[in-house]
Design an enzyme around this catalytic site. Structure first.
Site, PDB file in Angstrom:
ATOM      1  CG  ASP A 270       0.671  -0.200   2.546  1.00 18.85           C
ATOM      2  OD1 ASP A 270       1.000  -1.383   2.297  1.00 18.85           O
ATOM      3  OD2 ASP A 270       0.375   0.626   1.671  1.00 18.85           O
TER       4      ASP A 270
ATOM      5  CG  HIS B 147       6.623  -8.756   1.423  1.00 19.07           C
ATOM      6  ND1 HIS B 147       7.512  -7.940   0.749  1.00 19.07           N
ATOM      7  CD2 HIS B 147       7.168  -9.994   1.421  1.00 19.07           C
ATOM      8  CE1 HIS B 147       8.536  -8.665   0.335  1.00 19.07           C
ATOM      9  NE2 HIS B 147       8.355  -9.917   0.729  1.00 19.07           N
TER      10      HIS B 147
HETATM   11  P1  ADQ Z   1       1.581  -3.740  -2.297  1.00 18.34           P
HETATM   12  O1  ADQ Z   1       0.393  -3.815  -1.424  1.00 18.34           O
HETATM   13  O2  ADQ Z   1       1.380  -4.169  -3.685  1.00 18.34           O
HETATM   14  O3  ADQ Z   1       2.821  -4.526  -1.702  1.00 18.34           O
HETATM   15  P2  ADQ Z   1       3.228  -1.225  -2.556  1.00 18.34           P
HETATM   16  O4  ADQ Z   1       4.363  -1.373  -1.645  1.00 18.34           O
HETATM   17  O5  ADQ Z   1       2.695   0.164  -2.597  1.00 18.34           O
HETATM   18  O6  ADQ Z   1       1.985  -2.161  -2.241  1.00 18.34           O
HETATM   19  O7  ADQ Z   1       3.697  -1.619  -3.999  1.00 18.34           O
HETATM   20  C1  ADQ Z   1       2.873  -1.385  -5.096  1.00 18.34           C
HETATM   21  C2  ADQ Z   1       3.721  -1.367  -6.355  1.00 18.34           C
HETATM   22  O8  ADQ Z   1       2.836  -1.417  -7.456  1.00 18.34           O
HETATM   23  C3  ADQ Z   1       4.560  -0.116  -6.490  1.00 18.34           C
HETATM   24  O9  ADQ Z   1       5.817  -0.445  -6.982  1.00 18.34           O
HETATM   25  C4  ADQ Z   1       3.773   0.726  -7.503  1.00 18.34           C
HETATM   26  O10 ADQ Z   1       4.582   1.513  -8.341  1.00 18.34           O
HETATM   27  C5  ADQ Z   1       3.060  -0.334  -8.311  1.00 18.34           C
HETATM   28  N1  ADQ Z   1       1.761   0.190  -8.791  1.00 18.34           N
HETATM   29  C6  ADQ Z   1       0.740   0.604  -8.052  1.00 18.34           C
HETATM   30  N2  ADQ Z   1      -0.250   1.048  -8.843  1.00 18.34           N
HETATM   31  C7  ADQ Z   1       0.166   0.913 -10.095  1.00 18.34           C
HETATM   32  C8  ADQ Z   1      -0.397   1.193 -11.369  1.00 18.34           C
HETATM   33  N3  ADQ Z   1      -1.620   1.724 -11.519  1.00 18.34           N
HETATM   34  N4  ADQ Z   1       0.344   0.904 -12.465  1.00 18.34           N
HETATM   35  C9  ADQ Z   1       1.567   0.369 -12.327  1.00 18.34           C
HETATM   36  N5  ADQ Z   1       2.149   0.105 -11.164  1.00 18.34           N
HETATM   37  C10 ADQ Z   1       1.452   0.352 -10.064  1.00 18.34           C
HETATM   38  C11 ADQ Z   1       3.036  -5.322  -0.506  1.00 18.34           C
HETATM   39  C12 ADQ Z   1       2.681  -4.667   0.825  1.00 18.34           C
HETATM   40  C13 ADQ Z   1       3.377  -3.326   0.928  1.00 18.34           C
HETATM   41  C14 ADQ Z   1       4.883  -3.514   0.801  1.00 18.34           C
HETATM   42  C15 ADQ Z   1       5.204  -4.320  -0.445  1.00 18.34           C
HETATM   43  C16 ADQ Z   1       6.680  -4.701  -0.474  1.00 18.34           C
HETATM   44  O11 ADQ Z   1       1.279  -4.506   0.938  1.00 18.34           O
HETATM   45  O12 ADQ Z   1       3.093  -2.726   2.175  1.00 18.34           O
HETATM   46  O13 ADQ Z   1       5.496  -2.242   0.686  1.00 18.34           O
HETATM   47  O14 ADQ Z   1       4.455  -5.528  -0.496  1.00 18.34           O
HETATM   48  O15 ADQ Z   1       7.040  -5.359   0.685  1.00 18.34           O
END
Ligand code: ADQ
Length: 728
Positions: A635, A429
């Site tokens: 990311d 991921h």
């Molecule tokens: P993450 O690093 O966690 O995931 P991301 O893909 O942006 O990053 O997912 C974050 C999730 O958390 C999103 O669904 C977002 O809505 C939620 N979120 C963020 N802040 C929040 C808040 N304050 N309250 C509630 N929800 C919140 C890892 C990798 C990414 C990759 C994903 C999936 O680092 O690059 O996209 O896995 O593979």
């Protein structure tokens, strides 16, 4: 009555150790409301008067509380810190527990979570968070645990929606020898309790003793052999037991049920097993939809639901280093969740150590943040063996296993060593780094060897896959060809599978119960245009750079002052790793500086919230924002970018300002791409986003929306599983 209980309940001397809250007294929203009623008091009084029976209440409550409700009963207060037999209270140890330096920090925490409360005791305290909203609970636990971990004397233990904090030596197990001594020679003991603190008591029992756990619907692993579901059953059982010993009845019928051993049979039938470091938290089985912060959960739920598979992962709990984890089904969810505890040492050396201080920064190209420790690598290998043992018991030998992320790079090697013959895939991921960075890992050869035991390795972007192939090409003797990677007698294929979201969840998200809070927030923000950042608080997300660029916009283009506000929402993450704690202070400091420099009586330039929101609330905010400000330094994908696009109104959409270093930038080409390392350049791009004409916004958004709908969480899961099946 069963012969077993007939003998135990008639035995003399008999010791009964009974927990109070959750065992005799039902839970209530606050500890003040959970008080023993007359029925409990009168039963305890009768039990305490029995001949040849030592009845003891073993509680986490204070001496005053227990004394107020129970006279003439043996009492153990504050998890063993104080005990009272026939005489006065005696302390377990003479030394006082120092809590003074915690008080201020706790008060700050409670100001931010007014619905949480603290119960102070002489030998520790309890933080109650049952009354917080589901969305706030995880953040609260992260923050509270980070705070408490700084005081080495004290040991936090997040149990049933309360965090018990007390010296590590204070455990209910200390009650067991004390009660046995009071009972006298030849005693048998029966312990009854409901939570993890009672498990310590169960663990100290001897052959011939027995324990009953009160489940409250939970199915966690227990040392008890018998179970009740709720406090009413304990009362009925004790009533009959007391009447039996008083000679008023000849039998006890309200007996507990035997605890079922782990339902191995059910797990073994699985043909698909998903394995990730952390299990998701789930809603009830009725709607069955995952509920958690983190992209993985929303992406995997649909694929698993469709196939009825099982999900194996860490259940978020830690156990003492001298205990052994036993996999257990968590709750009654669909898909089924098979949870594993992590030893505290593994949490430190594997999770926070090798995973979060080595692989995470190295793969995101932050080599200066990498902290190698050989103990971390050993723990990484050890935890893989534990996961592999649990996995082979949970899936048919020829079933499909799908492992996730950098926490589990060695899993296929360990599954093959245990005779698993079915297909095993892995999806990464996060980014895969270029060869010269990967080579920094002292164990790069072992990791590559192990990765080549998978049948399929999936990546978000062609660039990450190219990095992997180049790394194998330069650091490993395997042969790389169009057919895959051949090594010894195995072939590993690689593929690009960009993860998506479930766009409908953001398009039509309606949840009136959460709307009020967000509408209030938007009212406070006033008429200024909204620029929105949403992330886990992680140094890879580029939050300081994003804030600085916003400051640069206000500095160099004063016409935007009072006309635009930045709302940054950061969900707490890995707060017990130093780099993350520092990141938090840095972000708070920059926010303060910008607000101090540019703020005016009726306009606060940056609003910053360190907490999680419900998905529907995020959707509401996304829709209200003129700019989705998604600027990670690196990311894997970044799901926030896709969520922002999905939530926009088609008539008047906002602009996605996206870092070119997010995996999402490969697909979302019509976003305004920016370089987060170039602060002034990013400020210029932000200006362009804020002034983009409606027609251009609509045009870009329509194309982005088509991409977000074209590749969703569900199509991602299907594509990966299809490719994995095709490997064989
Ligand atoms: P993450 O690093 O966690 O995931 P991301 O893909 O942006 O990053 O997912 C974050 C999730 O958390 C999103 O669904 C977002 O809505 C939620 N979120 C963020 N802040 C929040 C808040 N304050 N309250 C509630 N929800 C919140 C890892 C990798 C990414 C990759 C994903 C999936 O680092 O690059 O996209 O896995 O593979």
């Amino acid at each position: 009555m069963s012969e077993h209980f007939d003998q135990l309940l008639r035995h003399s001397p008999l010791g009964i150790l009974c927990d109070l809250d959750g065992t005799l007294v039902p839970f209530a929203p606050t500890p003040e409301e959970a008080v023993p009623d007359e029925a409990v008091k009168s039963l305890v009084k009768r039990a305490s008067a029995l001949r040849n029976v030592t009845f003891v209440i073993v509680s986490g409550r204070t001496r005053d509380f227990l004394e107020q409700h129970f006279q003439g009963t043996y009492l153990i207060a504050e998890h063993g810190a104080f005990r009272r037999g026939d005489g006065a209270w005696e302390p377990l140890r003479d030394e006082p527990v120092e809590l003074a330096n915690l008080a201020v920090r706790l008060d700050e925490l409670l100001l931010r979570y007014p619905k949480a409360s603290v119960e102070r005791k002489s030998a520790g305290l309890v933080l109650h968070y049952r009354r917080l909203s589901r969305g706030d609970r995880e953040a609260f636990v992260v923050e509270a645990t980070a705070l408490l971990d700084k005081i080495p004397l004290l040991k936090p233990n997040p149990s049933t929606l309360a965090i018990d904090v007390r010296p590590a030596y204070l455990q209910k197990s200390t009650a067991v020898p004390w009660v046995r001594e009071h009972c006298g020679n030849g005693a048998r003991l029966l312990a009854i309790g409901d939570d993890l603190t009672d498990e310590h008591m169960f663990g100290a029992l001897e052959v011939g003793d027995d324990a009953i756990v009160v489940r409250h619907g939970e199915t966690r692993r227990t040392k008890a052999r018998w179970e009740f579901q709720e406090t009413g059953q304990v009362m009925a059982f004790l009533e009959e037991l007391v009447a039996l010993r008083e000679g008023l009845r000849t039998t006890v019928t309200a007996l507990p049920k035997a605890v079922e051993l782990r339902p191995r049979g059910r797990a073994a039938a699985q043909s698909l097993l998903v394995v990730s470091n952390r299990l998701p938290s789930m809603r009830s089985a009725k709607d069955g939809r995952p509920e958690s912060v983190g992209g993985l959960v929303s992406a995997l739920g649909p694929a698993l639901q469709k196939r009825g598979g099982l999900w194996l992962g860490w259940n978020g709990k830690t156990i003492d280093d001298d205990e052994e984890p036993v996999p257990a089904l968590e709750g009654d969810f669909s898909p089924g969740l098979l949870g594993l505890d992590l030893k505290e040492r593994w949490y430190r050396d594997y999770y926070n150590g090798f995973c979060n201080k080595v692989l995470w920064p190295l793969f995101h190209i932050f080599p200066s943040r990498v902290r190698f420790a050989h103990s971390g690598w050993l723990a990484y290998e050890e935890v893989h063996r534990v996961f592999a043992d649990a996995a082979v018991n949970a899936v048919a030998p020829d079933g499909t296993v799908w492992a996730h992320d950098y926490h589990l790079l060695l899993l296929a090697r360990d599954l093959r060593a245990r005779g698993h013959t079915g297909p095993i895939g892995h999806f990464l991921h996060i980014p895969f780094p270029p060869p010269d960075l990967f080579e920094m890992l002292p164990w790069h050869r072992e990791i590559l060897d192990a990765m080549l035991s998978f049948d399929l390795l999936g990546f978000h972007t062609p660039g990450f896959m190219r990095n992997f192939l180049a790394t194998v090409g330069s650091l490993h003797p395997a042969r790389v060809s169009d057919e895959g990677i051949e090594y010894q007698d195995r072939r590993t294929r690689t593929g690009v599978f960009p993860i998506g979201i479930l766009p409908g969840d953001y398009k039509n998200a309606e949840a009136p119960e959460f709307a009020e809070e967000i509408e209030g927030l938007l009212r406070i923000l006033g008429p200024a245009k909204l620029v929105l950042g949403v992330d886990r608080l992680d140094y890879t997300k580029g939050i300081p750079e994003r804030l600085l660029a916003f400051g640069s916009l206000l500095e160099r283009y004063p016409e935007f002052r009072t006309k635009v506000s930045l709302l940054q929402i950061s969900v707490p993450s890995r707060a017990d790793v130093t780099d993350y704690a520092e990141q938090r202070s840095q972000v708070e400091e920059i926010v303060g500086r910008i607000n101090g420099q540019y703020g005016e009586a009726h306009w606060v330039p940056v609003r910053y919230f360190y907490r999680a929101y419900e998905q529907a609330q995020l959707a509401h905010l996304y829709r209200a924002a003129s700019v989705g400000y998604v600027t990670p330094l690196r990311d894997g994908m970044n799901l926030v970018a896709k969520e922002y696009v999905a939530a926009q109104s088609e008539d008047d959409p906002g602009v996605l300002l996206l870092s070119r270093f997010a995996g999402a930038a490969v697909e979302l080409r019509e976003a305004l791409l920016t370089n987060p390392y170039d602060i002034d350049g990013m400020a210029d791009d932000l200006r362009r986003a804020l002034t983009m004409p409606l027609e251009e916004r609509r045009d870009r958004h329509a194309k982005l929306l088509a991409r977000v709908y074209g590749s969703t969480a569900a199509t991602w899961g299907e594509a990966f599983l299809g490719a994995l099946a095709a490997c064989r």
